[in-house]
Design a protein around this motif. Structure first.
Motif, PDB file in Angstrom:
ATOM      1  N   MET A 106      46.948  28.667  -1.835  1.00 47.66           N
ATOM      2  CA  MET A 106      48.068  29.037  -2.588  1.00 47.66           C
ATOM      3  C   MET A 106      49.089  27.793  -2.855  1.00 47.66           C
ATOM      4  SD  MET A 106      49.521  32.373  -0.182  1.00 47.66           S
ATOM      5  CE  MET A 106      48.936  31.582   1.478  1.00 47.66           C
ATOM      6  N   ASP A 107      49.422  27.839  -4.363  1.00 44.57           N
ATOM      7  CA  ASP A 107      49.868  26.590  -4.626  1.00 44.57           C
ATOM      8  C   ASP A 107      51.454  26.524  -4.455  1.00 44.57           C
ATOM      9  OD1 ASP A 107      47.672  25.694  -5.479  1.00 44.57           O
ATOM     10  OD2 ASP A 107      47.483  27.044  -7.574  1.00 44.57           O
ATOM     11  N   ARG A 108      52.045  27.823  -4.312  1.00 44.59           N
ATOM     12  CA  ARG A 108      53.692  28.021  -4.160  1.00 44.59           C
ATOM     13  C   ARG A 108      54.027  27.252  -2.895  1.00 44.59           C
ATOM     14  NH1 ARG A 108      56.000  31.834  -7.271  1.00 44.59           N
ATOM     15  NH2 ARG A 108      54.534  33.030  -8.610  1.00 44.59           N
TER      16      ARG A 108
ATOM     17  N   ALA B 184      42.227  27.186   3.256  1.00 44.83           N
ATOM     18  CA  ALA B 184      42.609  26.758   2.117  1.00 44.83           C
ATOM     19  C   ALA B 184      44.258  26.426   2.028  1.00 44.83           C
ATOM     20  CB  ALA B 184      42.543  27.814   0.983  1.00 44.83           C
ATOM     21  N   TYR B 185      45.033  27.134   2.649  1.00 47.66           N
ATOM     22  CA  TYR B 185      46.526  26.696   2.723  1.00 47.66           C
ATOM     23  C   TYR B 185      46.953  25.465   3.086  1.00 47.66           C
ATOM     24  CZ  TYR B 185      51.522  27.337   3.848  1.00 47.66           C
ATOM     25  OH  TYR B 185      52.726  27.189   3.886  1.00 47.66           O
ATOM     26  N   THR B 186      46.065  25.148   4.424  1.00 44.65           N
ATOM     27  CA  THR B 186      46.211  23.842   4.928  1.00 44.65           C
ATOM     28  C   THR B 186      45.533  22.735   4.479  1.00 44.65           C
ATOM     29  OG1 THR B 186      44.417  24.369   6.631  1.00 44.65           O
ATOM     30  CG2 THR B 186      46.641  25.177   7.210  1.00 44.65           C
ATOM     31  N   GLY B 187      44.697  22.909   3.299  1.00 50.26           N
ATOM     32  CA  GLY B 187      44.059  21.894   2.761  1.00 50.26           C
ATOM     33  C   GLY B 187      42.666  21.701   3.529  1.00 50.26           C
ATOM     34  N   ARG B 188      42.245  22.263   4.248  1.00 57.86           N
ATOM     35  CA  ARG B 188      41.038  22.124   4.914  1.00 57.86           C
ATOM     36  C   ARG B 188      39.853  22.565   4.137  1.00 57.86           C
ATOM     37  NH1 ARG B 188      40.798  21.330  10.240  1.00 57.86           N
ATOM     38  NH2 ARG B 188      38.597  22.203  10.307  1.00 57.86           N
ATOM     39  N   GLU B 189      38.665  21.907   4.523  1.00 60.89           N
ATOM     40  CA  GLU B 189      37.412  22.497   3.621  1.00 60.89           C
ATOM     41  C   GLU B 189      36.826  23.722   4.127  1.00 60.89           C
ATOM     42  OE1 GLU B 189      32.789  21.148   3.155  1.00 60.89           O
ATOM     43  OE2 GLU B 189      34.111  19.943   4.527  1.00 60.89           O
ATOM     44  N   VAL B 190      36.852  24.634   3.147  1.00 56.62           N
ATOM     45  CA  VAL B 190      36.323  26.012   3.495  1.00 56.62           C
ATOM     46  C   VAL B 190      34.939  26.272   3.190  1.00 56.62           C
ATOM     47  CG1 VAL B 190      37.068  28.634   3.030  1.00 56.62           C
ATOM     48  CG2 VAL B 190      38.691  26.606   2.589  1.00 56.62           C
ATOM     49  N   ALA B 191      34.248  26.239   4.244  1.00 51.26           N
ATOM     50  CA  ALA B 191      32.897  26.236   4.356  1.00 51.26           C
ATOM     51  C   ALA B 191      32.421  27.550   4.872  1.00 51.26           C
ATOM     52  CB  ALA B 191      32.219  25.046   4.998  1.00 51.26           C
ATOM     53  N   PHE B 192      31.437  28.146   4.295  1.00 50.77           N
ATOM     54  CA  PHE B 192      30.784  29.388   4.693  1.00 50.77           C
ATOM     55  C   PHE B 192      30.242  29.235   6.087  1.00 50.77           C
ATOM     56  CE2 PHE B 192      27.588  32.967   4.787  1.00 50.77           C
ATOM     57  CZ  PHE B 192      28.452  33.907   4.705  1.00 50.77           C
ATOM     58  N   GLY B 193      29.606  28.304   6.290  1.00 55.54           N
ATOM     59  CA  GLY B 193      28.968  28.291   7.878  1.00 55.54           C
ATOM     60  C   GLY B 193      30.076  28.242   8.933  1.00 55.54           C
TER      61      GLY B 193
ATOM     62  N   SER C 116      50.086  20.985   9.324  1.00 52.26           N
ATOM     63  CA  SER C 116      49.251  20.238  10.336  1.00 52.26           C
ATOM     64  C   SER C 116      48.977  20.932  11.770  1.00 52.26           C
ATOM     65  CB  SER C 116      49.880  18.784  10.646  1.00 52.26           C
ATOM     66  OG  SER C 116      51.083  19.049  11.273  1.00 52.26           O
ATOM     67  N   ALA C 117      49.909  21.654  12.181  1.00 53.20           N
ATOM     68  CA  ALA C 117      49.842  22.426  13.419  1.00 53.20           C
ATOM     69  C   ALA C 117      48.745  23.851  13.402  1.00 53.20           C
ATOM     70  CB  ALA C 117      51.071  22.862  14.173  1.00 53.20           C
ATOM     71  N   LEU C 118      48.883  24.168  12.211  1.00 49.73           N
ATOM     72  CA  LEU C 118      48.077  25.409  11.750  1.00 49.73           C
ATOM     73  C   LEU C 118      46.513  24.830  11.506  1.00 49.73           C
ATOM     74  CD1 LEU C 118      47.454  28.418  11.022  1.00 49.73           C
ATOM     75  CD2 LEU C 118      48.155  27.885   8.747  1.00 49.73           C
ATOM     76  N   SER C 119      46.487  23.725  10.811  1.00 49.52           N
ATOM     77  CA  SER C 119      45.136  23.039  10.738  1.00 49.52           C
ATOM     78  C   SER C 119      44.625  22.812  12.056  1.00 49.52           C
ATOM     79  CB  SER C 119      45.212  21.833   9.818  1.00 49.52           C
ATOM     80  OG  SER C 119      44.135  21.244   9.807  1.00 49.52           O
ATOM     81  N   ASP C 120      45.153  22.083  12.853  1.00 44.33           N
ATOM     82  CA  ASP C 120      44.842  21.930  14.314  1.00 44.33           C
ATOM     83  C   ASP C 120      44.187  23.349  15.093  1.00 44.33           C
ATOM     84  OD1 ASP C 120      45.220  19.414  13.936  1.00 44.33           O
ATOM     85  OD2 ASP C 120      47.147  19.276  14.931  1.00 44.33           O
TER      86      ASP C 120
END
Length: 332
Positions: free
Chosen positions: A1-3, A120-129, A304-308
């Motif tokens: 989401m770009d917004r 995707a929202y936190t900028g993390r790599e989205v891997a199917f595995g 950053s907290a959500l990414s963690d």
């Protein structure tokens, strides 16, 4: 989401749908993999249930008619009764198997889609595995939330039936009673839709925050305030679309004797694709609504907290505490 998070609160009906389409487009690779592995089986189970149920129930109806036209307490009536008993047993077993499979694939699909969007929202790599490895851990939390809403729905329906039956017995034969029954039926439908929307949002809360079960339902109820109207419209639009696909499948495939085998196969494939796309879109929409509700209540997500939090899912599951996951307030 770009917004930006602050802008999400201003999204209405079309804005939420447009944002959901953008999310699907930007994550089409991972969503294609999720659809092939989880959503397609979910759609297949749904459509297969319609076909098989029609065949089984048609046999039951035929045998019921045969039994009614047969003299009772004869060898033929005993034989038909025995066959009916087996058919009803198998029918109920099939229904139980269907609802179990539907529940499992629904929760697994929800887990995968919400986790992928959060990554995707936190900028993390989205891997199917990674998504598949996370799903079993998230699934247990979603099951707890489902059991709570199921209990609440069961109690709600029991009370509604008691109230409606009581009104029908005592005042149902008067003009005032008819008006009251209609108003009560409308109130029941609105309450049922509201509880369903709360459940859908609680499913997202169960994945992205520490709360699940009753706490997730309570949090969802608080979040949905201010966005109930648009949520109900989206819910109704998605369900009307679902019932249109189901109606088309029943008319053109299940009862489409005049279309031929090739035609029925083609219509069945079309309904299958449309249903799969609708299910994916619905799961993405309910996740987008979560972010909209957060923004509407002036709560800014700490990426950053959500990414963690998402990273922890890949190891031993220990959900973030409220001070980390709960969204920080900002002033507008």
């Amino acid at each position: 989401m770009d917004r930006e998070q602050e802008e999400m609160q201003f999204l209405g009906l079309f804005g939420i749908c447009a944002e959901s389409c953008k999310v699907i487009s930007s994550l089409r690779k991972i969503f294609t993999q999720i659809t092939l592995s989880l959503i397609l089986p979910l759609a297949f189970v749904f459509l297969l249930h319609i076909e098989v149920s029609d065949v089984l129930f048609s046999k039951i109806v035929h045998d019921e008619i045969e039994l009614d036209e047969t003299r009772p307490e004869t060898p033929r009536s005993d034989r038909i009764s025995a066959v009916l008993s087996k058919e009803w047993t198998f029918f109920l077993f099939f229904k139980a198997l269907y609802f179990t499979a539907l529940l499992v694939f629904s929760l697994l699909s929800t887990s995968a889609v919400v986790y992928a969007i959060a990554c995707a929202y936190t900028g993390r790599e989205v891997a199917f595995g990674k998504v598949l490895s996370v799903v079993p851990r998230v699934w247990r939390r979603l099951m707890a939330t489902f059991l709570c809403i199921f209990a609440a729905m069961f109690a709600y329906n029991v009370v509604a039936v008691l109230v409606l039956v009581t009104c029908a017995i005592f005042i149902g034969n008067t003009s005032f009673g008819i008006v009251m029954l209609v108003l009560l039926a409308i109130a029941y439908a609105v309450g049922f839709v509201y509880m369903t929307i709360v459940w859908q949002l609680a499913s997202v809360v169960s994945v992205l925050e520490e709360d699940y079960g009753v706490k997730a339902m309570t949090k969802s109820k608080d979040l949905i305030r201010g966005k109930v109207g648009v949520s109900i419209i989206i819910f109704l639009a998605l369900n009307i679309s679902l019932h249109l696909i189901q109606f088309a499948f029943e008319r053109l495939v299940v009862h489409g004797r005049l279309t031929g085998t090739l035609g029925r196969f083609g219509y069945g494939a079309l309904c299958f694709v449309l249903l799969s796309g609708l299910m994916l879109f619905g799961l993405v929409v309910q996740t987008v609504i979560y972010f909209v509700c957060k923004s509407y209540h002036h709560e800014n997500i700490d990426k950053s907290a959500l990414s963690d939090h998402l990273e922890v899912y890949l190891g031993e599951y220990t959900p973030l505490k409220s001070k980390d996951v709960q969204l920080e307030q900002y002033d507008v």
